[in-house]
Scaffold this motif. Structure first.
Motif, PDB file in Angstrom:
ATOM      1  N   ASP A   1      11.795   4.720   6.788  1.00  0.00           N
ATOM      2  CA  ASP A   1      11.077   5.690   7.614  1.00  0.00           C
ATOM      3  C   ASP A   1       9.603   5.794   7.247  1.00  0.00           C
ATOM      4  N   ARG A   2       9.163   4.960   6.277  1.00  0.00           N
ATOM      5  CA  ARG A   2       7.740   4.930   5.932  1.00  0.00           C
ATOM      6  C   ARG A   2       6.966   4.008   6.868  1.00  0.00           C
ATOM      7  N   LEU A   3       7.686   3.272   7.724  1.00  0.00           N
ATOM      8  CA  LEU A   3       7.016   2.292   8.571  1.00  0.00           C
ATOM      9  C   LEU A   3       7.296   2.574  10.046  1.00  0.00           C
ATOM     10  N   VAL A   4       6.275   2.332  10.874  1.00  0.00           N
ATOM     11  CA  VAL A   4       6.390   2.468  12.326  1.00  0.00           C
ATOM     12  C   VAL A   4       5.949   1.151  12.957  1.00  0.00           C
ATOM     13  N   GLY A   5       6.733   0.653  13.904  1.00  0.00           N
ATOM     14  CA  GLY A   5       6.327  -0.535  14.652  1.00  0.00           C
ATOM     15  C   GLY A   5       5.694  -0.119  15.965  1.00  0.00           C
ATOM     16  N   GLU A   6       4.462  -0.531  16.198  1.00  0.00           N
ATOM     17  CA  GLU A   6       3.768  -0.191  17.445  1.00  0.00           C
ATOM     18  C   GLU A   6       3.797  -1.395  18.383  1.00  0.00           C
ATOM     19  N   VAL A   7       4.262  -1.170  19.601  1.00  0.00           N
ATOM     20  CA  VAL A   7       4.338  -2.246  20.595  1.00  0.00           C
ATOM     21  C   VAL A   7       3.687  -1.779  21.884  1.00  0.00           C
ATOM     22  N   THR A   8       3.120  -2.717  22.635  1.00  0.00           N
ATOM     23  CA  THR A   8       2.540  -2.379  23.932  1.00  0.00           C
ATOM     24  C   THR A   8       3.575  -2.586  25.025  1.00  0.00           C
ATOM     25  N   GLU A   9       3.363  -1.914  26.142  1.00  0.00           N
ATOM     26  CA  GLU A   9       4.278  -2.090  27.275  1.00  0.00           C
ATOM     27  C   GLU A   9       4.346  -3.554  27.699  1.00  0.00           C
ATOM     28  N   SER A  10       3.193  -4.203  27.770  1.00  0.00           N
ATOM     29  CA  SER A  10       3.164  -5.592  28.240  1.00  0.00           C
ATOM     30  C   SER A  10       3.924  -6.520  27.295  1.00  0.00           C
ATOM     31  N   ALA A  11       3.848  -6.243  25.979  1.00  0.00           N
ATOM     32  CA  ALA A  11       4.573  -7.073  25.013  1.00  0.00           C
ATOM     33  C   ALA A  11       6.077  -6.937  25.210  1.00  0.00           C
ATOM     34  N   VAL A  12       6.546  -5.720  25.459  1.00  0.00           N
ATOM     35  CA  VAL A  12       7.977  -5.495  25.666  1.00  0.00           C
ATOM     36  C   VAL A  12       8.440  -6.165  26.958  1.00  0.00           C
TER      37      VAL A  12
ATOM     38  N   GLN B   1       0.827  -1.206   0.000  1.00  0.00           N
ATOM     39  CA  GLN B   1       0.000   0.000   0.000  1.00  0.00           C
ATOM     40  C   GLN B   1       0.864   1.260   0.000  1.00  0.00           C
ATOM     41  N   ILE B   2       1.949   1.232   0.781  1.00  0.00           N
ATOM     42  CA  ILE B   2       2.887   2.367   0.795  1.00  0.00           C
ATOM     43  C   ILE B   2       3.440   2.592  -0.603  1.00  0.00           C
ATOM     44  N   LYS B   3       3.819   1.481  -1.280  1.00  0.00           N
ATOM     45  CA  LYS B   3       4.362   1.562  -2.643  1.00  0.00           C
ATOM     46  C   LYS B   3       3.337   2.175  -3.589  1.00  0.00           C
ATOM     47  N   SER B   4       2.092   1.737  -3.479  1.00  0.00           N
ATOM     48  CA  SER B   4       1.033   2.271  -4.338  1.00  0.00           C
ATOM     49  C   SER B   4       0.827   3.759  -4.101  1.00  0.00           C
ATOM     50  N   TRP B   5       0.813   4.163  -2.825  1.00  0.00           N
ATOM     51  CA  TRP B   5       0.649   5.586  -2.513  1.00  0.00           C
ATOM     52  C   TRP B   5       1.824   6.401  -3.050  1.00  0.00           C
ATOM     53  N   GLN B   6       3.033   5.845  -2.938  1.00  0.00           N
ATOM     54  CA  GLN B   6       4.213   6.545  -3.446  1.00  0.00           C
ATOM     55  C   GLN B   6       4.083   6.804  -4.943  1.00  0.00           C
TER      56      GLN B   6
ATOM     57  N   PHE C   1       1.945  10.201  -2.917  1.00  0.00           N
ATOM     58  CA  PHE C   1       1.639  10.368  -1.490  1.00  0.00           C
ATOM     59  C   PHE C   1       2.680   9.632  -0.652  1.00  0.00           C
ATOM     60  N   ASN C   2       3.405  10.377   0.177  1.00  0.00           N
ATOM     61  CA  ASN C   2       4.391   9.761   1.063  1.00  0.00           C
ATOM     62  C   ASN C   2       3.784   9.635   2.462  1.00  0.00           C
ATOM     63  N   ILE C   3       3.079   8.532   2.675  1.00  0.00           N
ATOM     64  CA  ILE C   3       2.347   8.317   3.914  1.00  0.00           C
ATOM     65  C   ILE C   3       3.014   7.215   4.734  1.00  0.00           C
ATOM     66  N   ARG C   4       3.256   7.503   6.011  1.00  0.00           N
ATOM     67  CA  ARG C   4       3.815   6.492   6.904  1.00  0.00           C
ATOM     68  C   ARG C   4       2.686   5.597   7.413  1.00  0.00           C
ATOM     69  N   VAL C   5       3.030   4.307   7.617  1.00  0.00           N
ATOM     70  CA  VAL C   5       2.053   3.340   8.111  1.00  0.00           C
ATOM     71  C   VAL C   5       2.585   2.694   9.383  1.00  0.00           C
ATOM     72  N   ALA C   6       1.750   2.661  10.413  1.00  0.00           N
ATOM     73  CA  ALA C   6       2.108   1.994  11.671  1.00  0.00           C
ATOM     74  C   ALA C   6       1.469   0.609  11.702  1.00  0.00           C
ATOM     75  N   VAL C   7       2.244  -0.397  12.088  1.00  0.00           N
ATOM     76  CA  VAL C   7       1.721  -1.762  12.228  1.00  0.00           C
ATOM     77  C   VAL C   7       1.979  -2.242  13.648  1.00  0.00           C
ATOM     78  N   ASN C   8       1.070  -3.068  14.152  1.00  0.00           N
ATOM     79  CA  ASN C   8       1.175  -3.578  15.520  1.00  0.00           C
ATOM     80  C   ASN C   8       2.056  -4.830  15.567  1.00  0.00           C
TER      81      ASN C   8
END
Length: 295
Positions: free
Chosen positions: A256-267, A213-218, A222-229
């Motif tokens: 830098d187009r990607l963000v990794g989202e983590v929870t405190e409990s997972a860490v 999806q990032i590639k398609s937007w590019q 559109f330079n949009i960052r995506v966060a994944v869990n």
């Protein structure tokens, strides 16, 4: 009631199995001294104990657990080392939660596991928290099929800068439109995946789909960052770093187009391994953010 000892493996590894056995014997003696003669107490295996309370309802069982927590936490002495322990407990009631010994033991064990995952001292069995029902077992097989056949879809939730209302990035949220069950909420299948090896192919599917999806937007300007869990299991899987690297190289996506989202409990589930993996992702150029911070 089923209960087990928190960090018993650490006690064995630190003080040796001989002292681990001595601790189990001391706990057993305390149980004998503090329980009614009409109750049945058994060591069920390893550091797990079970207690049968004839004629007890939920209120009586909870009072019994509070009593258990009080005397079980009094210090023990092993190799002249004072040691305090904590236990997690699960409760199943007859006949509400089962009419056979097997069902009651299984459901008490389910409640125990739920208590541990939630950080609670005890939990009472609830069917909605039971991943071992026939329906959920069926859902597990169907989820595997959905991943392999690309039947899932990502929705992208915008994240806004509250000062200027500009969109900073989006968060990838997985959805499942089942061909016969209809829309299935993520909280019905994500926990199943997290408790099994399915979380790895599910996460890889999310990452690959987000990258595409990032590639398609590019390509559309559109330079949009995506966060994944990322789950606790992902943070214990070193191969996930290579998966990120390979997909970025294949699709020519800047990290830098990607963000990794983590929870405190997972860490905190395994902080050392999690920290190493997060550092590796950071070195790739991927940002990390804490999800559900403070909850």
């Amino acid at each position: 009631i089923i209960f087990d000892i928190d960090r018993f493996k650490e006690i064995n590894d630190t003080l040796g199995h001989y002292n681990g056995d001595k601790l189990l014997a001391q706990i057993s003696q305390r149980l004998k001294n503090h329980w009614r003669k009409s109750d049945t107490i058994a060591r069920f295996g390893a550091d797990e104990f079970s207690i049968m309370l004839p004629g007890a309802d939920q209120d009586v069982a909870i009072i019994a657990l509070e009593k258990l927590q009080n005397f079980i936490k009094e210090p023990y002495h092993l190799e002249n080392t004072p040691l305090e322990i904590e236990v997690h407990c699960g409760i199943a009631l007859f006949p509400e939660h089962g009419e056979t010994a097997t069902q009651l033991m299984q459901h008490a064990d389910t409640a125990l596991n739920n208590a541990k995952s939630l950080g609670k001292e005890y939990d009472v069995y609830q069917q909605e928290n039971d991943i071992h029902t026939v329906q959920r077992l069926s859902l597990l097989g169907e989820l595997r099929h959905a991943i392999e056949n690309d039947e899932l879809v990502l929705h992208y939730q915008p994240k806004l800068n509250l000062l200027n209302k500009n969109m900073l990035e989006v968060e990838a949220l997985i959805r499942w439109n089942h061909p016969t069950r209809g829309f299935i909420c993520p909280d019905q299948f994500i926990p199943i995946a997290e408790r099994t090896n399915l979380i790895k192919p599910l996460t890889l599917w999310v990452i690959e789909t987000a990258f595409k999806q990032i590639k398609s937007w590019q390509e559309h300007g559109f330079n949009i960052r995506v966060a994944v869990n990322l789950s606790a299991r992902n943070l214990n899987d070193p191969s996930i770093v290579n998966s990120f690297r390979d997909m970025m190289n294949t699709l020519n996506i800047p990290p830098d187009r990607l963000v990794g989202e983590v929870t405190e409990s997972a860490v905190m589930a395994d902080s050392e391994r999690s920290n190493n993996l997060l550092n590796e992702l950071h070195e790739l150029g991927i940002d990390i953010s804490i999800d559900d911070f403070g909850t």
